[in-house]
Design an enzyme around this catalytic site. Sequence first.
Site, PDB file in Angstrom:
ATOM      1  N   ASP A 162      -8.328   2.805   4.696  1.00  0.00           N
ATOM      2  CA  ASP A 162      -9.004   1.531   4.902  1.00  0.00           C
ATOM      3  C   ASP A 162      -9.656   1.130   3.594  1.00  0.00           C
ATOM      4  O   ASP A 162     -10.276   1.948   2.918  1.00  0.00           O
ATOM      5  CB  ASP A 162     -10.043   1.629   6.018  1.00  0.00           C
ATOM      6  N   LYS A 219       0.841  -1.191   0.000  1.00  0.00           N
ATOM      7  CA  LYS A 219       0.000   0.000   0.000  1.00  0.00           C
ATOM      8  C   LYS A 219       0.876   1.240   0.000  1.00  0.00           C
ATOM      9  O   LYS A 219       0.645   2.181  -0.745  1.00  0.00           O
ATOM     10  CB  LYS A 219      -0.782   0.005   1.314  1.00  0.00           C
ATOM     11  N   LYS A 249      -1.772  -0.526 -12.632  1.00  0.00           N
ATOM     12  CA  LYS A 249      -2.820  -0.562 -11.595  1.00  0.00           C
ATOM     13  C   LYS A 249      -3.027   0.835 -11.004  1.00  0.00           C
ATOM     14  O   LYS A 249      -4.148   1.258 -10.772  1.00  0.00           O
ATOM     15  CB  LYS A 249      -2.422  -1.552 -10.492  1.00  0.00           C
ATOM     16  N   TYR A 307      -5.928  -8.961  -2.818  1.00  0.00           N
ATOM     17  CA  TYR A 307      -6.948  -9.431  -3.750  1.00  0.00           C
ATOM     18  C   TYR A 307      -6.612  -9.125  -5.213  1.00  0.00           C
ATOM     19  O   TYR A 307      -7.428  -9.371  -6.099  1.00  0.00           O
ATOM     20  CB  TYR A 307      -8.305  -8.798  -3.406  1.00  0.00           C
TER      21      TYR A 307
HETATM   22  P1  ITT Z   1      -3.263  -1.277   7.038  1.00  0.00           P
HETATM   23  O1  ITT Z   1      -2.177  -1.499   8.044  1.00  0.00           O
HETATM   24  O2  ITT Z   1      -3.048  -0.048   6.205  1.00  0.00           O
HETATM   25  O3  ITT Z   1      -4.674  -1.316   7.640  1.00  0.00           O
HETATM   26  P2  ITT Z   1      -4.122  -3.707   5.647  1.00  0.00           P
HETATM   27  O4  ITT Z   1      -3.418  -4.604   4.690  1.00  0.00           O
HETATM   28  O5  ITT Z   1      -4.708  -4.308   6.898  1.00  0.00           O
HETATM   29  O6  ITT Z   1      -3.124  -2.501   5.992  1.00  0.00           O
HETATM   30  P3  ITT Z   1      -6.821  -2.863   4.777  1.00  0.00           P
HETATM   31  O7  ITT Z   1      -7.461  -3.278   6.052  1.00  0.00           O
HETATM   32  O8  ITT Z   1      -7.149  -1.522   4.231  1.00  0.00           O
HETATM   33  O9  ITT Z   1      -5.231  -2.937   4.830  1.00  0.00           O
HETATM   34  O10 ITT Z   1      -7.108  -3.892   3.604  1.00  0.00           O
HETATM   35  C1  ITT Z   1      -8.126  -4.857   3.671  1.00  0.00           C
HETATM   36  C2  ITT Z   1      -7.726  -6.046   2.830  1.00  0.00           C
HETATM   37  O11 ITT Z   1      -7.789  -5.689   1.466  1.00  0.00           O
HETATM   38  C3  ITT Z   1      -6.316  -6.573   3.102  1.00  0.00           C
HETATM   39  O12 ITT Z   1      -6.368  -7.977   3.096  1.00  0.00           O
HETATM   40  C4  ITT Z   1      -5.502  -6.073   1.928  1.00  0.00           C
HETATM   41  O13 ITT Z   1      -4.489  -7.007   1.576  1.00  0.00           O
HETATM   42  C5  ITT Z   1      -6.568  -5.984   0.834  1.00  0.00           C
HETATM   43  N1  ITT Z   1      -6.268  -4.876  -0.090  1.00  0.00           N
HETATM   44  C6  ITT Z   1      -6.259  -3.550   0.204  1.00  0.00           C
HETATM   45  N2  ITT Z   1      -5.927  -2.830  -0.874  1.00  0.00           N
HETATM   46  C7  ITT Z   1      -5.706  -3.714  -1.884  1.00  0.00           C
HETATM   47  C8  ITT Z   1      -5.306  -3.607  -3.225  1.00  0.00           C
HETATM   48  O14 ITT Z   1      -5.029  -2.430  -3.798  1.00  0.00           O
HETATM   49  N3  ITT Z   1      -5.173  -4.715  -3.945  1.00  0.00           N
HETATM   50  C9  ITT Z   1      -5.425  -5.921  -3.410  1.00  0.00           C
HETATM   51  N4  ITT Z   1      -5.792  -6.120  -2.158  1.00  0.00           N
HETATM   52  C10 ITT Z   1      -5.935  -5.037  -1.382  1.00  0.00           C
END
Ligand code: ITT
Length: 185
Positions: free
Chosen positions: A63, A10, A161, A140
Amino acid sequence: MTFVTSNRHKFSEVSAILRDHEIPVEMASLELREIQADTLEEIAAEKAREACRRVDGPAMVEDTGLFIDGLGGFPGPYSAYVFRTVGNEGVLRLLEGAPDRGATFQSVFAYCRQDGSPECFPSAVAGVIAPECRGGGWGYDPIFIAEGASGRTYGELGDDKNRLSHRRMALENLARWIHDSGNAL
Ligand code: ITT
């Protein structure tokens, strides 16, 4: 700008997009408490308040959730938990035989300063869930095909992307707000 996240993928997408707007970003790798809530806005706002306290200065968090139409919007706010437990293969199994593979990737950035309440920047990209995992990437990426991606998953798009992701539009709005308000950094 301090971006608080535990996810280095991210961070690298965010810093690449904000570089186009000449906004430098540094990563603070902290695990933030995720409240149980129905909307990403509520979760992001609460994370931003905690991030700001912990870095003792202005902070930004994000998020994200994948909302799958055929599953009533699941996993949505539970996307991180679902990815950790059943992963992409589990999601594909849940959708086996489903007539509707529509899905939306949503993202909310929240920015907070110690003297203010969080400012939220949401965005969403519609698409479909691929029939099988394709390409690399992270999270994902191998199963999500965004509208306008010519049938390629996020994982198959590589650097492209960032051009059309759910993250891009929210960051464009955040960057505009930073420049217009002279806020942040
Ligand atoms: P934070 O510490 O920033 O919260 P995180 O990986 O827990 O990191 P999120 O809760 O925002 O982030 O993400 C929810 C899920 O969606 C998590 O399993 C990520 O791997 C996935 N995700 C988020 N953004 C994505 C993207 O651009 N492409 C693929 N998967 C993504």
